[in-house]
Scaffold this active site. Sequence first.
Site, PDB file in Angstrom:
ATOM      1  N   GLY A 172      37.251  51.507  49.090  1.00 53.79           N
ATOM      2  CA  GLY A 172      37.352  52.649  48.179  1.00 53.79           C
ATOM      3  C   GLY A 172      38.621  53.464  48.260  1.00 53.79           C
TER       4      GLY A 172
ATOM      5  CD  GLU B 262      32.345  45.952  52.122  1.00 54.65           C
ATOM      6  OE1 GLU B 262      32.053  44.888  52.689  1.00 54.65           O
ATOM      7  OE2 GLU B 262      31.597  46.562  51.357  1.00 54.65           O
TER       8      GLU B 262
ATOM      9  N   GLY C  68      39.404  46.726  48.576  1.00 56.29           N
ATOM     10  CA  GLY C  68      39.815  45.765  47.552  1.00 56.29           C
ATOM     11  C   GLY C  68      41.095  46.257  46.895  1.00 56.29           C
TER      12      GLY C  68
ATOM     13  CE1 TYR D  98      38.038  52.077  35.688  1.00 59.11           C
ATOM     14  CE2 TYR D  98      35.778  51.290  35.392  1.00 59.11           C
ATOM     15  CZ  TYR D  98      37.039  51.154  35.961  1.00 59.11           C
ATOM     16  OH  TYR D  98      37.287  50.109  36.809  1.00 59.11           O
TER      17      TYR D  98
ATOM     18  CB  CYS E 106      37.644  43.519  17.045  1.00 53.92           C
ATOM     19  SG  CYS E 106      38.175  42.047  16.163  1.00 53.92           S
ATOM     20  CD  GLU E 107      34.883  46.096  19.869  1.00 53.88           C
ATOM     21  OE1 GLU E 107      34.834  44.891  19.615  1.00 53.88           O
ATOM     22  OE2 GLU E 107      33.997  46.883  19.543  1.00 53.88           O
TER      23      GLU E 107
END
Length: 405
Positions: free
Chosen positions: A219, A259, A261, A306, A335-336
């Site tokens: 994190g 851990e 990432g 996000y 698209c979108e």
Amino acid sequence: LAAEFGTPLYVLDEDHLKGRARRFLAAAQAAWPGAVVSYASKANSSLAVLKAMHEAGLEIDVASPGELHAAIAAGVPASHCHLHGNFKTRADLEYAIAKGVGQIVVDSQEEIEILAEMGAKVPLLMRLAPGVDPKTHAKTSTGQADTKFGFNITNGAARHGLKTMLDAGLDWVGFHCHVGSQIMDGRPQSAAAGILAAFSRECAAEFGIWPRILNLGGGLGVRYKPSDQPVDVTTYHQAMADAVREAWGDGPAVQLSHEPGRWLVAESGVTLYSVGPVKTVPVQDGTRTYVAVDGGLSDNPRPGLYQAEYPVRAIPATGRTHEGSQTVRISGKHCETDQLFDGISVPANLAWGDLVEVACTGAYNASMASNYNRYPRPATVMLSGGNARVVVRRESLDDLVRSEI
Ligand SMILES: Cc1ncc(COP(=O)(O)O)c(C=O)c1O
């Protein structure tokens, strides 16, 4: 690289990502001798990255049979892999155990019961929800009490789960938590570390057994924008180690495990796009300029998911010179609305054929890519010692229909 390998193109720097891995490991072990670091492979599970992390001395955290399969394919022994997931099916567990996975991080009472029924012999960690608010984006918060992940401590679920594991004779070896992602100051992780250690004491008093491993998750954040100022990795580890020492007291020796990432790979990667149509349209108080690039939602869903922001830089096509500046909205080709980035300053004469480089895309881009609109996923090129090699080839149109009957 764009001319040689085409765009969109993921580019990774192997020396940089191995350097990050070694730095993280050294800081963890300086704060806690014998600490173990596993790379959270969901961040980028291409085989070349998995191999590099393994070579740098890290274990691998996998969140699915597919990620375990990739780690094994990259040459990582299964015994160096830890399996996660809030819903592992019986088949997932059987697959991982048959492959010889090193640890399973159990996430629910049902999972414990399946493992007990199977008579599983694998070392098990129990994922706890330590009830810490990570103060990060809601979509990447996982350690608070209101979560689908792990066992709640305060409502008795964790105690009950542990008792079930011990009664069933399962090989319980420790606790795990992961409070969230892109956390800047490390305080939520230290708070969670203290809670895990304190809960370990309580369990030792009740059940007469201490955990041998405390896995504090990942994190730690990275610098996507100038205001992102993640805590230094040495301070980060020292604070967690101090929190454990304080709550652990005179308990027996325990291994700390981590851990990460994103911290390991995000800043080692960039994505190169080609610029296509540039359009200026009227809006309420003036005009807006849209710059289309030849990727978007399918190679980087994070802005759409996000509102993730990235450093963006324009690069002139060979023979062109960039001049002036303008503020534009960069959109993808899907698209979108497929809006990638708004309010980006680019040269005034940015045009079709120029390039856009988006930095800090080594994590959660390739691994989150899709084939939306049936676009082939980009190639990945790895730079090492000044040389570039393709480590993931660009998908072909045939790849897109390969699994269809
Ligand atoms: C269980 C677990 N561990 C580790 C990580 C890695 O997090 P990060 O990439 O923020 O370090 C994650 C990410 O979601 C996770 O769910």
